[in-house]
Scaffold this motif. Structure first.
Motif, mmCIF file in Angstrom:
data_model
loop_
_atom_site.group_PDB
_atom_site.id
_atom_site.type_symbol
_atom_site.label_atom_id
_atom_site.label_comp_id
_atom_site.label_asym_id
_atom_site.label_seq_id
_atom_site.Cartn_x
_atom_site.Cartn_y
_atom_site.Cartn_z
ATOM 1 N N GLN A 78 47.015 10.399 31.390
ATOM 2 C CA GLN A 78 46.405 10.038 32.659
ATOM 3 C C GLN A 78 45.300 11.007 33.033
ATOM 4 O O GLN A 78 45.221 12.119 32.522
ATOM 5 C CB GLN A 78 47.446 10.009 33.770
ATOM 6 N N LEU A 79 44.448 10.550 33.924
ATOM 7 C CA LEU A 79 43.436 11.376 34.580
ATOM 8 C C LEU A 79 43.769 11.410 36.061
ATOM 9 O O LEU A 79 44.293 10.431 36.608
ATOM 10 C CB LEU A 79 42.047 10.767 34.430
ATOM 11 N N ILE A 80 43.445 12.524 36.720
ATOM 12 C CA ILE A 80 43.558 12.582 38.167
ATOM 13 C C ILE A 80 42.169 12.787 38.749
ATOM 14 O O ILE A 80 41.239 13.187 38.050
ATOM 15 C CB ILE A 80 44.525 13.693 38.638
ATOM 16 N N ALA A 81 42.026 12.502 40.027
ATOM 17 C CA ALA A 81 40.755 12.701 40.724
ATOM 18 C C ALA A 81 41.057 12.774 42.209
ATOM 19 O O ALA A 81 42.140 12.383 42.665
ATOM 20 C CB ALA A 81 39.785 11.562 40.431
ATOM 21 N N GLY A 82 40.105 13.269 42.952
ATOM 22 C CA GLY A 82 40.265 13.348 44.398
ATOM 23 C C GLY A 82 38.950 13.109 45.099
ATOM 24 O O GLY A 82 37.868 13.278 44.522
ATOM 25 N N ALA A 83 39.040 12.710 46.356
ATOM 26 C CA ALA A 83 37.859 12.506 47.191
ATOM 27 C C ALA A 83 38.227 12.901 48.611
ATOM 28 O O ALA A 83 39.316 12.553 49.091
ATOM 29 C CB ALA A 83 37.409 11.048 47.164
ATOM 30 N N ARG A 84 37.347 13.632 49.260
ATOM 31 C CA ARG A 84 37.616 13.988 50.652
ATOM 32 C C ARG A 84 37.895 12.732 51.459
ATOM 33 O O ARG A 84 37.257 11.693 51.267
ATOM 34 C CB ARG A 84 36.426 14.721 51.272
ATOM 35 N N VAL A 85 38.845 12.835 52.369
ATOM 36 C CA VAL A 85 39.160 11.704 53.241
ATOM 37 C C VAL A 85 37.900 11.269 53.994
ATOM 38 O O VAL A 85 37.712 10.081 54.254
ATOM 39 C CB VAL A 85 40.309 12.092 54.204
ATOM 40 N N ALA A 86 37.026 12.221 54.288
ATOM 41 C CA ALA A 86 35.784 11.922 55.005
ATOM 42 C C ALA A 86 34.680 11.389 54.096
ATOM 43 O O ALA A 86 33.538 11.277 54.526
ATOM 44 C CB ALA A 86 35.297 13.186 55.717
#
Length: 197
Positions: A135-143
Protein backbone atom coordinates in the motif's frame (compact mmCIF):
# COMPACT_ATOMS: atom_id res chain seq x y z
CA UNK A 1 0.36 -10.36 0.63
CA UNK A 2 3.63 -9.53 -1.09
CA UNK A 3 6.82 -11.08 0.13
CA UNK A 4 8.81 -8.74 2.35
CA UNK A 5 11.92 -7.57 0.54
CA UNK A 6 14.19 -4.60 1.22
CA UNK A 7 13.07 -1.44 -0.48
CA UNK A 8 15.30 -1.08 -3.56
CA UNK A 9 17.15 2.12 -4.25
CA UNK A 10 15.92 4.02 -7.27
CA UNK A 11 19.09 3.13 -9.17
CA UNK A 12 18.15 -0.56 -8.94
CA UNK A 13 14.84 0.08 -10.71
CA UNK A 14 14.11 0.85 -14.33
CA UNK A 15 15.28 4.22 -15.63
CA UNK A 16 13.08 6.80 -13.96
CA UNK A 17 11.69 8.88 -16.80
CA UNK A 18 7.91 8.68 -16.97
CA UNK A 19 5.79 10.09 -19.75
CA UNK A 20 2.10 10.99 -19.41
CA UNK A 21 -0.22 12.60 -21.92
CA UNK A 22 1.08 16.11 -21.16
CA UNK A 23 3.95 15.69 -18.71
CA UNK A 24 7.43 14.25 -18.33
CA UNK A 25 8.54 13.06 -14.90
CA UNK A 26 12.25 12.59 -14.29
CA UNK A 27 14.77 12.53 -11.50
CA UNK A 28 15.87 16.08 -10.67
CA UNK A 29 19.49 17.08 -11.16
CA UNK A 30 21.48 19.93 -9.64
CA UNK A 31 20.81 22.14 -12.67
CA UNK A 32 17.11 22.07 -11.66
CA UNK A 33 17.76 23.72 -8.28
CA UNK A 34 17.07 27.27 -9.49
CA UNK A 35 13.73 26.32 -11.07
CA UNK A 36 12.73 24.27 -8.02
CA UNK A 37 13.56 27.23 -5.78
CA UNK A 38 11.49 29.64 -7.88
CA UNK A 39 8.49 27.29 -7.79
CA UNK A 40 8.70 26.14 -4.16
CA UNK A 41 9.39 29.52 -2.60
CA UNK A 42 5.70 30.33 -2.23
CA UNK A 43 4.02 30.31 1.17
CA UNK A 44 0.80 28.82 -0.32
CA UNK A 45 2.76 25.70 -1.33
CA UNK A 46 4.77 25.43 1.88
CA UNK A 47 1.69 25.72 4.08
CA UNK A 48 0.23 22.64 2.40
CA UNK A 49 3.42 20.58 2.28
CA UNK A 50 4.70 19.14 5.54
CA UNK A 51 8.44 19.31 4.98
CA UNK A 52 8.98 22.40 2.80
CA UNK A 53 10.40 25.35 4.72
CA UNK A 54 9.43 28.92 3.95
CA UNK A 55 11.21 30.85 2.66
CA UNK A 56 12.66 28.15 0.41
CA UNK A 57 16.20 29.00 -0.70
CA UNK A 58 18.39 27.75 -3.51
CA UNK A 59 20.54 26.12 -0.82
CA UNK A 60 17.44 24.17 0.33
CA UNK A 61 16.85 23.00 -3.25
CA UNK A 62 20.49 22.03 -3.73
CA UNK A 63 20.54 20.03 -0.49
CA UNK A 64 17.31 18.28 -1.47
CA UNK A 65 18.48 17.40 -4.99
CA UNK A 66 21.87 16.30 -3.64
CA UNK A 67 20.19 13.98 -1.15
CA UNK A 68 18.40 12.21 -4.02
CA UNK A 69 21.76 11.24 -5.53
CA UNK A 70 23.18 9.94 -2.25
CA UNK A 71 24.10 6.22 -2.29
CA UNK A 72 21.64 5.53 0.52
CA UNK A 73 18.72 7.36 -1.14
CA UNK A 74 15.58 5.27 -1.48
CA UNK A 75 13.11 7.96 -2.49
CA UNK A 76 11.45 7.76 -5.91
CA UNK A 77 11.21 11.49 -6.55
CA UNK A 78 10.34 13.11 -9.85
CA UNK A 79 10.52 16.61 -11.23
CA UNK A 80 7.32 17.30 -13.17
CA UNK A 81 7.89 19.01 -16.52
CA UNK A 82 5.43 20.56 -18.95
CA UNK A 83 6.94 21.38 -22.36
CA UNK A 84 10.43 20.96 -20.83
CA UNK A 85 9.68 23.48 -18.05
CA UNK A 86 9.60 22.33 -14.42
CA UNK A 87 6.20 22.84 -12.79
CA UNK A 88 6.44 20.81 -9.56
CA UNK A 89 7.49 17.62 -7.82
CA UNK A 90 5.96 14.26 -6.97
CA UNK A 91 7.50 11.37 -5.12
CA UNK A 92 7.44 8.56 -2.63
CA UNK A 93 9.02 8.98 0.79
CA UNK A 94 10.39 5.76 2.36
CA UNK A 95 11.18 7.07 5.88
CA UNK A 96 8.80 4.40 7.14
CA UNK A 97 9.75 1.40 4.94
CA UNK A 98 6.43 -0.39 5.55
CA UNK A 99 4.43 2.77 4.84
CA UNK A 100 5.75 4.52 1.74
CA UNK A 101 4.14 7.94 1.53
CA UNK A 102 3.14 9.84 -1.58
CA UNK A 103 3.80 13.57 -1.67
CA UNK A 104 3.45 16.21 -4.36
CA UNK A 105 3.28 19.93 -5.04
CA UNK A 106 2.89 22.18 -8.07
CA UNK A 107 3.85 25.77 -8.70
CA UNK A 108 0.80 27.95 -7.99
CA UNK A 109 0.36 29.07 -11.61
CA UNK A 110 -0.21 25.42 -12.57
CA UNK A 111 -2.97 24.67 -10.05
CA UNK A 112 -6.42 23.63 -11.20
CA UNK A 113 -5.44 22.21 -14.61
CA UNK A 114 -5.27 18.48 -13.80
CA UNK A 115 -1.47 18.29 -13.85
CA UNK A 116 -1.18 17.05 -10.26
CA UNK A 117 -3.63 14.20 -10.84
CA UNK A 118 -1.79 13.20 -14.02
CA UNK A 119 1.61 13.24 -12.30
CA UNK A 120 0.36 11.46 -9.17
CA UNK A 121 -1.16 8.65 -11.24
CA UNK A 122 2.16 8.14 -13.05
CA UNK A 123 4.08 8.05 -9.76
CA UNK A 124 1.60 5.58 -8.25
CA UNK A 125 1.84 3.26 -11.26
CA UNK A 126 5.64 3.42 -11.19
CA UNK A 127 5.75 2.65 -7.47
CA UNK A 128 3.41 -0.35 -7.55
CA UNK A 129 5.09 -1.72 -10.68
CA UNK A 130 8.66 -1.33 -9.41
CA UNK A 131 8.46 -1.96 -5.67
CA UNK A 132 7.09 -4.87 -3.66
CA UNK A 133 4.70 -2.90 -1.47
CA UNK A 134 1.16 -3.59 -0.32
CA UNK A 135 0.00 0.00 0.00
CA UNK A 136 0.80 3.68 -0.28
CA UNK A 137 -0.28 6.32 2.22
CA UNK A 138 -0.84 10.03 1.66
CA UNK A 139 -2.23 13.02 3.47
CA UNK A 140 -3.78 16.39 2.74
CA UNK A 141 -4.47 19.25 5.09
CA UNK A 142 -8.13 19.39 6.06
CA UNK A 143 -8.01 22.99 4.79
CA UNK A 144 -6.85 21.81 1.33
CA UNK A 145 -9.85 20.23 -0.45
CA UNK A 146 -8.12 20.33 -3.86
CA UNK A 147 -5.38 17.97 -2.65
CA UNK A 148 -7.93 15.62 -1.06
CA UNK A 149 -9.79 15.57 -4.38
CA UNK A 150 -6.61 14.53 -6.24
CA UNK A 151 -6.05 11.62 -3.86
CA UNK A 152 -9.65 10.43 -4.17
CA UNK A 153 -9.50 10.62 -7.99
CA UNK A 154 -6.41 8.39 -7.81
CA UNK A 155 -8.21 5.72 -5.77
CA UNK A 156 -7.01 6.61 -2.27
CA UNK A 157 -9.46 5.84 0.53
CA UNK A 158 -9.86 8.06 3.59
CA UNK A 159 -8.65 6.47 6.84
CA UNK A 160 -9.11 9.28 9.37
CA UNK A 161 -7.69 12.56 10.62
CA UNK A 162 -4.36 13.03 12.38
CA UNK A 163 -2.30 15.98 13.52
CA UNK A 164 0.91 16.48 11.54
CA UNK A 165 3.59 19.10 11.97
CA UNK A 166 4.16 21.48 9.05
CA UNK A 167 7.57 23.10 8.95
CA UNK A 168 6.44 26.30 7.23
CA UNK A 169 3.75 27.12 9.79
CA UNK A 170 5.80 25.87 12.75
CA UNK A 171 2.96 23.90 14.29
CA UNK A 172 0.70 20.89 13.86
CA UNK A 173 -2.51 20.97 11.89
CA UNK A 174 -5.25 18.42 11.07
CA UNK A 175 -4.54 16.21 8.06
CA UNK A 176 -6.92 13.88 6.25
CA UNK A 177 -5.09 10.54 5.93
CA UNK A 178 -5.53 8.19 2.99
CA UNK A 179 -4.28 4.84 1.78
CA UNK A 180 -4.22 3.08 -1.57
CA UNK A 181 -3.81 -0.69 -1.50
CA UNK A 182 -2.26 -2.70 -4.28
CA UNK A 183 -5.59 -4.49 -4.78
CA UNK A 184 -7.52 -1.26 -5.32
CA UNK A 185 -4.80 0.11 -7.60
CA UNK A 186 -4.81 -3.12 -9.64
CA UNK A 187 -8.61 -3.03 -9.97
CA UNK A 188 -8.55 0.59 -11.12
CA UNK A 189 -5.84 -0.20 -13.67
CA UNK A 190 -7.89 -3.13 -15.00
CA UNK A 191 -11.04 -0.99 -15.24
CA UNK A 192 -9.15 1.71 -17.12
CA UNK A 193 -7.75 -0.87 -19.55
CA UNK A 194 -11.16 -2.38 -20.25
CA UNK A 195 -12.77 1.01 -20.96
CA UNK A 196 -10.13 1.88 -23.60
CA UNK A 197 -11.02 -1.09 -25.82
Amino acid sequence: MLQDIPTPRLSESRPAVLQTQRLTLRKPVMADAIAVTELANDRRIAENTRRLPHPYSQNDAEQFVGSLHDEAATDAVFLIELDYRPIGMVGIDWREPDLPELGYWLGVEHWGRGFATEAVRAAIDYTFEEFAIDQLIAGARVANPASRNILEKCGFQWTGVQLHRFEAIGSSTPVDCFKLTRGVWSSLKNWASSTRR
